[in-house]
Design an enzyme around this catalytic site. Structure first.
Site, PDB file in Angstrom:
ATOM      1  N   SER A   8       0.836  -1.203   0.000  1.00 46.14           N
ATOM      2  CA  SER A   8       0.000   0.000   0.000  1.00 46.14           C
ATOM      3  C   SER A   8       0.865   1.245   0.000  1.00 46.14           C
ATOM      4  CB  SER A   8      -0.899   0.011   1.242  1.00 46.14           C
ATOM      5  OG  SER A   8      -1.418   1.313   1.417  1.00 46.14           O
ATOM      6  N   HIS A  33      -1.260  -1.346  -4.200  1.00 47.34           N
ATOM      7  CA  HIS A  33      -2.511  -0.968  -3.535  1.00 47.34           C
ATOM      8  C   HIS A  33      -2.561   0.547  -3.331  1.00 47.34           C
ATOM      9  CE1 HIS A  33      -5.913  -2.085  -0.841  1.00 47.34           C
ATOM     10  NE2 HIS A  33      -5.516  -1.074  -0.080  1.00 47.34           N
ATOM     11  N   ASP A  35      -4.927   3.641  -1.766  1.00 43.49           N
ATOM     12  CA  ASP A  35      -6.034   3.927  -0.848  1.00 43.49           C
ATOM     13  C   ASP A  35      -6.601   5.310  -1.107  1.00 43.49           C
ATOM     14  OD1 ASP A  35      -6.140   1.623   1.005  1.00 43.49           O
ATOM     15  OD2 ASP A  35      -4.035   2.147   1.319  1.00 43.49           O
ATOM     16  N   MET A  37      -9.212   8.049   0.019  1.00 47.86           N
ATOM     17  CA  MET A  37     -10.008   8.450   1.191  1.00 47.86           C
ATOM     18  C   MET A  37     -10.572   9.840   0.973  1.00 47.86           C
ATOM     19  SD  MET A  37      -7.390   7.265   4.150  1.00 47.86           S
ATOM     20  CE  MET A  37      -6.724   5.596   4.193  1.00 47.86           C
ATOM     21  N   HIS A  66      -8.470   0.839  -3.716  1.00 48.94           N
ATOM     22  CA  HIS A  66      -9.391   0.629  -2.598  1.00 48.94           C
ATOM     23  C   HIS A  66     -10.073   1.948  -2.274  1.00 48.94           C
ATOM     24  CE1 HIS A  66      -9.610  -0.330   2.044  1.00 48.94           C
ATOM     25  NE2 HIS A  66     -10.799  -0.243   1.486  1.00 48.94           N
ATOM     26  N   MET A  68     -12.287   4.250  -0.168  1.00 47.72           N
ATOM     27  CA  MET A  68     -12.933   4.520   1.123  1.00 47.72           C
ATOM     28  C   MET A  68     -13.646   5.855   0.976  1.00 47.72           C
ATOM     29  SD  MET A  68      -9.785   3.133   3.360  1.00 47.72           S
ATOM     30  CE  MET A  68      -8.770   3.193   1.877  1.00 47.72           C
ATOM     31  N   MET A 137     -11.243  -5.708   6.102  1.00 45.23           N
ATOM     32  CA  MET A 137     -10.477  -4.674   6.809  1.00 45.23           C
ATOM     33  C   MET A 137     -10.093  -5.238   8.170  1.00 45.23           C
ATOM     34  SD  MET A 137      -9.859  -2.022   4.983  1.00 45.23           S
ATOM     35  CE  MET A 137      -8.925  -1.296   6.337  1.00 45.23           C
ATOM     36  N   ASP A 175      -6.310  -6.233   4.824  1.00 42.85           N
ATOM     37  CA  ASP A 175      -5.745  -4.893   4.741  1.00 42.85           C
ATOM     38  C   ASP A 175      -5.774  -4.243   6.122  1.00 42.85           C
ATOM     39  OD1 ASP A 175      -4.922  -2.407   3.920  1.00 42.85           O
ATOM     40  OD2 ASP A 175      -6.724  -1.942   2.763  1.00 42.85           O
TER      41      ASP A 175
HETATM   42  C1  DX5 Z   1      -6.190   1.701   5.795  1.00 38.47           C
HETATM   43  C2  DX5 Z   1      -5.839   1.378   4.363  1.00 38.47           C
HETATM   44  C3  DX5 Z   1      -4.708   0.445   4.248  1.00 38.47           C
HETATM   45  C4  DX5 Z   1      -3.432   0.940   4.852  1.00 38.47           C
HETATM   46  C5  DX5 Z   1      -2.779  -0.230   5.492  1.00 38.47           C
HETATM   47  O1  DX5 Z   1      -7.365   2.398   5.862  1.00 38.47           O
HETATM   48  O2  DX5 Z   1      -6.932   0.801   3.679  1.00 38.47           O
HETATM   49  O3  DX5 Z   1      -4.494  -0.001   2.924  1.00 38.47           O
HETATM   50  O4  DX5 Z   1      -2.547   1.519   3.943  1.00 38.47           O
HETATM   51  O5  DX5 Z   1      -1.702   0.224   6.180  1.00 38.47           O
HETATM   52  P1  DX5 Z   1      -0.878  -0.686   7.162  1.00 38.47           P
HETATM   53  O6  DX5 Z   1      -0.394  -1.869   6.418  1.00 38.47           O
HETATM   54  O7  DX5 Z   1       0.211   0.250   7.576  1.00 38.47           O
HETATM   55  O8  DX5 Z   1      -1.780  -1.059   8.324  1.00 38.47           O
HETATM   56 ZN    ZN Z   2      -6.483  -0.249   1.650  1.00 38.60          ZN
END
Ligand code: DX5
Ligand code: ZN
Length: 216
Positions: A8, A33, A35, A37, A66, A68, A137, A175
């Site tokens: 990620s 990956h 993310d 947000m 991904h 969110m 998650m 994740d």
């Molecule tokens: C969290 C994200 C993850 C995040 C994971 O909301 O969806 O993808 O980057 O990070 P680590 O591996 O550091 O927990």
């Molecule tokens: Zn993620």
């Protein structure tokens, strides 16, 4: 099937993102990956289309995006055009989930559905036939570097049973808080795709850490 590793970029160096993407290119990682947000679905804002497009230009591995975000239906085409190959939406953000995942597949992407720690995997029973991946998650979404929620193992086992019994071809991705300690047990429990941010990018040897996660 050997499991996949999807580092990620959330914990990557955004001042020199190209360098970290090239590191992933040279590593044993399978996907990258990303993310997304929106500051509404989760209490954090990450990055959007321009960053994905830049990563796409450099990346030699599929982009595993991904979302969110609330109301992801508004942006499916734009994520496809930006370079997403796997697109995962949060179960809790989709009122008409079957329509959403069908649209994702129609656009030519693999469709994933993510569930927050409090969402029972049982609720996915009637969507498994329409999707390619479930993302469990294993922390509350929003931030990298949080601690793995231990009860997640039961959810993974329950989901795997549902997938096997239904004869579905659906990958299980985890994740949040994935590290070199829990990765082996996760794969044994049935995980097909390990996402790892902090474990990879905060390590002294990110490429070596990806290799360890891959060969766990
Ligand atoms: C969290 C994200 C993850 C995040 C994971 O909301 O969806 O993808 O980057 O990070 P680590 O591996 O550091 O927990
Ligand atoms: Zn993620």
């Amino acid at each position: 099937m050997a499991h996949f590793v999807s580092p990620s970029l959330l914990t990557a160096d955004f001042g020199n993102l190209a360098k970290d993407v090239r590191m992933v290119n040279n590593s044993e990682a399978d996907w990258i990956h990303l993310d997304i947000m929106d500051g509404v679905f989760v209490p954090n804002i990450s990055f959007g289309f321009p960053v994905i497009q830049h990563v796409r230009k450099i990346a030699e591995k599929p982009l595993d995006v991904h979302l969110m975000i609330v109301d992801p239906d508004r942006y499916l085409t734009r994520f496809h055009d930006a370079g997403a190959e796997i697109l995962t939406v949060q179960y809790e953000a989709c009122v008409h989930l079957q329509r959403t995942v069908t649209e994702i597949r129609k656009l030519g992407m693999k469709a994933g559905v993510a569930v927050n720690p409090h969402t029972p995997v049982m609720l996915l029973k009637n969507i498994l036939q329409y999707i390619d991946m479930v993302l469990i998650m294993t922390v509350n979404p929003g931030f990298g570097g949080q601690s793995f929620i231990i009860e997640s193992y039961n959810k993974i086992a329950e989901l795997k049973k549902m997938i096997d019994e239904g004869g579905h071809k659906v990958l299980i991705q985890v994740d949040g808080g994935v590290d070199l300690e829990n990765a082996g047990k996760l794969v044994e429990t049935g995980v097909n795709v390990l996402v790892a941010g902090n474990t990879v990018f905060s390590s002294d040897d990110p490429e070596g850490t990806i290799s360890k996660l891959k060969n766990i």
